[in-house]
Motif scaffolding. Sequence first.
Motif, mmCIF file in Angstrom:
data_model
loop_
_atom_site.group_PDB
_atom_site.id
_atom_site.type_symbol
_atom_site.label_atom_id
_atom_site.label_comp_id
_atom_site.label_asym_id
_atom_site.label_seq_id
_atom_site.Cartn_x
_atom_site.Cartn_y
_atom_site.Cartn_z
ATOM 1 N N ARG A 46 4.997 37.262 -13.404
ATOM 2 C CA ARG A 46 4.688 36.430 -12.450
ATOM 3 C C ARG A 46 3.602 35.686 -12.299
ATOM 4 N N ARG A 47 2.563 36.279 -12.109
ATOM 5 C CA ARG A 47 1.373 35.348 -11.839
ATOM 6 C C ARG A 47 1.558 34.024 -12.819
ATOM 7 N N TYR A 48 2.129 34.318 -13.938
ATOM 8 C CA TYR A 48 2.807 32.541 -14.834
ATOM 9 C C TYR A 48 3.478 31.672 -14.694
ATOM 10 N N ALA A 49 4.549 32.301 -13.604
ATOM 11 C CA ALA A 49 5.721 31.973 -13.056
ATOM 12 C C ALA A 49 4.944 31.196 -12.110
ATOM 13 N N ALA A 50 4.027 31.638 -11.313
ATOM 14 C CA ALA A 50 3.749 31.441 -9.999
ATOM 15 C C ALA A 50 2.795 29.962 -11.071
ATOM 16 N N LEU A 51 1.664 30.275 -11.753
ATOM 17 C CA LEU A 51 1.203 28.947 -11.938
ATOM 18 C C LEU A 51 2.189 27.872 -12.434
ATOM 19 N N GLN A 52 3.080 28.187 -13.049
ATOM 20 C CA GLN A 52 3.654 26.978 -13.913
ATOM 21 C C GLN A 52 4.646 25.672 -13.145
ATOM 22 N N GLN A 53 4.828 27.139 -11.291
ATOM 23 C CA GLN A 53 5.554 26.187 -10.913
ATOM 24 C C GLN A 53 4.376 25.415 -10.152
ATOM 25 N N THR A 54 3.709 25.992 -9.346
ATOM 26 C CA THR A 54 2.489 24.625 -9.220
ATOM 27 C C THR A 54 2.164 23.676 -9.950
ATOM 28 N N ARG A 55 1.883 23.725 -11.413
ATOM 29 C CA ARG A 55 1.847 23.176 -12.188
ATOM 30 C C ARG A 55 3.021 21.575 -12.059
ATOM 31 N N GLU A 56 4.403 22.405 -11.631
ATOM 32 C CA GLU A 56 5.276 21.476 -11.835
ATOM 33 C C GLU A 56 5.524 20.348 -10.943
ATOM 34 N N GLN A 57 4.800 21.547 -9.762
ATOM 35 C CA GLN A 57 4.884 20.569 -7.676
ATOM 36 C C GLN A 57 3.877 19.751 -8.483
ATOM 37 N N GLN A 58 3.166 19.589 -8.880
ATOM 38 C CA GLN A 58 1.335 19.182 -9.234
ATOM 39 C C GLN A 58 2.104 17.988 -9.710
ATOM 40 N N GLU A 59 2.837 18.127 -11.531
ATOM 41 C CA GLU A 59 3.358 17.117 -11.570
ATOM 42 C C GLU A 59 4.090 16.620 -10.940
ATOM 43 N N ALA A 60 4.832 16.920 -10.023
ATOM 44 C CA ALA A 60 6.051 16.068 -9.296
ATOM 45 C C ALA A 60 5.257 15.336 -8.579
ATOM 46 N N THR A 61 4.848 15.497 -7.515
ATOM 47 C CA THR A 61 4.159 14.959 -6.531
ATOM 48 C C THR A 61 2.672 14.045 -6.883
ATOM 49 N N GLU A 62 2.362 13.709 -8.588
ATOM 50 C CA GLU A 62 2.174 12.830 -8.881
ATOM 51 C C GLU A 62 2.576 11.678 -9.717
ATOM 52 N N ILE A 63 4.281 12.047 -10.157
ATOM 53 C CA ILE A 63 5.265 11.237 -10.311
ATOM 54 C C ILE A 63 5.434 10.549 -8.824
ATOM 55 N N ILE A 64 5.613 10.494 -7.989
ATOM 56 C CA ILE A 64 6.121 10.334 -6.260
ATOM 57 C C ILE A 64 5.274 9.739 -6.619
ATOM 58 N N ARG A 65 3.445 9.482 -6.189
ATOM 59 C CA ARG A 65 2.533 8.787 -6.055
ATOM 60 C C ARG A 65 2.187 7.835 -6.520
ATOM 61 N N LYS A 66 2.489 7.783 -8.762
ATOM 62 C CA LYS A 66 2.563 6.569 -9.259
ATOM 63 C C LYS A 66 3.898 5.878 -8.768
ATOM 64 N N ASP A 67 4.708 6.461 -9.147
ATOM 65 C CA ASP A 67 6.394 5.798 -8.145
ATOM 66 C C ASP A 67 6.321 5.008 -7.411
ATOM 67 N N VAL A 68 4.784 5.371 -6.243
ATOM 68 C CA VAL A 68 5.030 4.577 -4.776
ATOM 69 C C VAL A 68 4.031 3.540 -5.203
ATOM 70 N N GLU A 69 2.942 3.341 -5.991
ATOM 71 C CA GLU A 69 1.588 3.133 -6.059
ATOM 72 C C GLU A 69 2.519 2.086 -7.148
ATOM 73 N N ARG A 70 2.907 2.231 -7.766
ATOM 74 C CA ARG A 70 3.673 0.655 -8.624
ATOM 75 C C ARG A 70 5.183 0.685 -7.851
ATOM 76 N N ARG A 71 5.721 1.012 -6.905
ATOM 77 C CA ARG A 71 6.927 -0.107 -5.977
ATOM 78 C C ARG A 71 6.530 -0.666 -5.540
ATOM 79 N N VAL A 72 4.684 -0.777 -4.807
ATOM 80 C CA VAL A 72 3.764 -1.510 -3.809
ATOM 81 C C VAL A 72 3.745 -2.601 -4.651
#
Length: 411
Positions: A46-72
């Motif tokens: 359960r702990r590993y799944a929670a950490l993995q989900q948090t890591r994926e959310q952070q990666e997705a947020t980072e990708i969105i941030r980079k896309d926004v910066e690149r679009r701008v």
Amino acid sequence: MNGPPKRKKTDENAPLQVLAYDPHQPKRQRTKLIELTPDVRAENARRYAALQQTREQQEATEIIRKDVERRVEDERQLSDALKSLKELGYSTLFSFMKAVYTTKNQHMSSQVTQMVSKHAPELLDLIQQRDNTASTAAWIKDNFAKILASEVDFICSRLRPTRGGDVSEVLREFSLDRVLKEATTNAPNLSEIVSGLLGHQEGEISKKKKDVVCPICLFTPRNKADSSDKVLAAVLSIIAQCKNEKSSRVQTVTGIFLFACGASRALFDVLNHAGFCLSYVQTIEKMKTLSEERLKAARELVRNQPCCLVYDNINIAFRVGEQREGSKDHFDNGTTATLVPLFDVAPGELPLSMLPKRCTRRVTQDFNPLVDLLPSIDQLNEVEQCMLPLLWLFPPLPQKIANLGNGWSRA
């Protein structure tokens, strides 16, 4: 062999470092081995799944941030480029694009050509997405219609018999395989569209249990008659004949085939309206022309070399859909012959002794035509006396006989 020292050398003259002791500093906990029970395993998962989900959310947020910066950044660069274009004298974006596509500079023109060759589908998709007036679709429709029209004209020219040519030449050069090959090579768009509408691919063999075989396919080898490509060639020939009635190579062969099979005139009319064959009158004209051509060829052949004649009787049935007194089913009886040239045989070289011995002779009758065939005066009077009661019972009969020119006038 000198190598790196195993231990780091220390400077013996360096000042001593004394670690400060803090009694309030928490002690380092020792690692203990615990028993891996199912509950512990589930908790770890359960702990590993929670950490993995948090890591994926952070990666997705980072990708969105980079896309926004690149679009701008892209929008900023694009805005700067448009401003630069206006400063260079291009009032609109279209004027710049037109200058790019119509440049006469060899180097830049080559770059534009390579770009279009590699990214043509993407460019067309982008134009189609941006066009909200359907003008792109209309342009594609008009230009594609011109392409199809040019391909149909090509097929018409290939299926048009030579002006003043022989019907024998049309029959000799008839080949659906050739028609299909030329259409596939020189009219690929039309062939692909018709093939797609028919629902088959090139070279595909029909798997139906009961196939309706096109009559013109019977002129091809039997092992290829079931191929759907023959149907494609037939449809293309019908399209060409509907565009230009003079493009009738296939229809000429089909009409002669149907006539030889004893097809009715009504069937000719129906198939002619569908563009499948010539009309009944045109087919008769082609048959007469073909007969004259072959008769002329036979005469030329007989003049040049010895020939052998093989003949037999022939009966052709003519069916009538609705029989009437003046139009009934009938047979035309005749004689058909085949002229076989005898090669390497000189004129007069064949002796009469080669003919089979005749075992029978024709029966001859000895009679005088003037005496044996004409009736005598007594016979005429006897026939007249026998017919008088018949004329009295049927008064209109003498008038009908008089109209036939027999000279009856007695009531």
